[in-house]
Design a protein around this motif. Structure first.
Motif: not given
Length: 311
Positions: A137-158
């Motif tokens: 979950i933590d590492t998924v959020e590191l895959q994008s430079l856009q904060d909102w995309v990182a937050a989106r991906d983290g939310a989905v996997v969570t």
């Protein structure tokens, strides 16, 4: 499957297949992927029987198929490289079709229904351990430079790990579902509803994504958006998880669906009731959920073999 190949099938058989699929869709709520798989498997079967017998298989000919014909079809599948698991799936589709067709046409389907599927070793779910799931979950959020995309991906996997959702269920959420309540009604496979608790971490993750998302949160629009504002594609999530997996050095089995497996396995390890976990996952059969018992037993045996002084 070529148009020329499907032309070998008699119009009556083709119409029967289409009527069966329409019935599954209308009455059983079968998913489009399921219908597509059934269509392909039964069509291939009908094409083989046409070539095998040397004549189009009308409904009368289908009623006369013998055990030897079924064995010839299965042997042909294996000769063409079909594995035991795939052949069992194809045979299941054909049996379902015959189970529907026989009463309608008034014939005895024993020759088809009595054929046994080949044995194969069932693949057990391969969950991540607790530490790896959290790291994912933590590492998924590191895959994008856009904060909102990182937050989106983290939310989905969570949501996959924290609530045991299928990826299609998470991406099926609408703007009206947010902010997420303590419990969420999910429509799963076969249009069956279930109620799942939403952990605080999942609600927080979705709230953060919503604050950062540049696209308007319309009631009937998808909750999770792609970069251009359209619905988020499952392949995008799969790609992000794959990138995080490589970064963490996790095996190829660490997929979005593995997060759902991890949810169930970790609940079971914590003493969760198998029936309750079945309800949370939306499994139609308890036998599907029981696979996690085997996973847990395998894990305990591995620990025993490594730790026992006589091992």
């Amino acid at each position: 499957m070529t148009t020329q190949g499907t032309a070998l099938i008699s119009p009556a058989a083709r119409d029967a297949l289409q009527t069966w699929l329409a019935t599954l869709s209308a009455l059983d709520g079968a998913a489009e992927n399921t219908l597509s798989a059934y269509r392909g498997d039964v069509t291939e079967f009908l094409m083989f029987m046409t070539l095998h017998s040397g004549e189009p298989q009308g409904l009368g000919a289908l009623a006369r198929i013998a055990t030897s014909d079924m064995r010839a079809w299965m042997a042909s599948c294996r000769a063409n490289g079909t594995g035991a698991r795939s052949l069992a799936r194809k045979l299941s589709a054909v049996k379902k079709f015959y189970g529907w067709l026989a009463p309608r046409e008034g014939f005895e389907p024993t020759a088809v229904l009595s054929i046994r599927a080949p044995k194969f070793q069932k693949k057990l779910p391969r969950p991540l351990d607790t530490q790896a799931a959290r790291a994912m979950i933590d590492t998924v959020e590191l895959q994008s430079l856009q904060d909102w995309v990182a937050a989106r991906d983290g939310a989905v996997v969570t949501l996959l790990y924290g609530c045991g959702l299928r990826i299609s269920e998470a991406l099926g959420l609408k703007g009206r579902d947010a902010p997420l309540p303590p419990t969420l009604r999910i429509r799963g496979k076969g249009d069956k509803d279930r109620v799942v608790p939403v952990i605080a971490a999942a609600r927080t993750a979705v709230d953060r994504y919503m604050r950062l998302c540049p696209h308007p949160m319309e009631q009937d629009a998808p909750l999770f958006r792609g970069v251009r504002g359209g619905p988020l594609n499952a392949r995008t999530v799969q790609g992000v998880v794959a990138a995080a997996r490589r970064q963490l050095g996790l095996p190829a089995s660490a997929t979005p669906h593995a997060m759902r497996h991890s949810f169930a396995t970790h609940l079971l390890e914590a003493g969760g009731d198998l029936r309750a976990i079945q309800e949370l996952l939306g499994h139609a059969s308890l036998s599907t959920t029981q696979a996690y018992t085997a996973v847990n037993s395998a894990h305990l045996l591995d620990v025993y073999n490594r730790a026992h002084p006589k091992a």
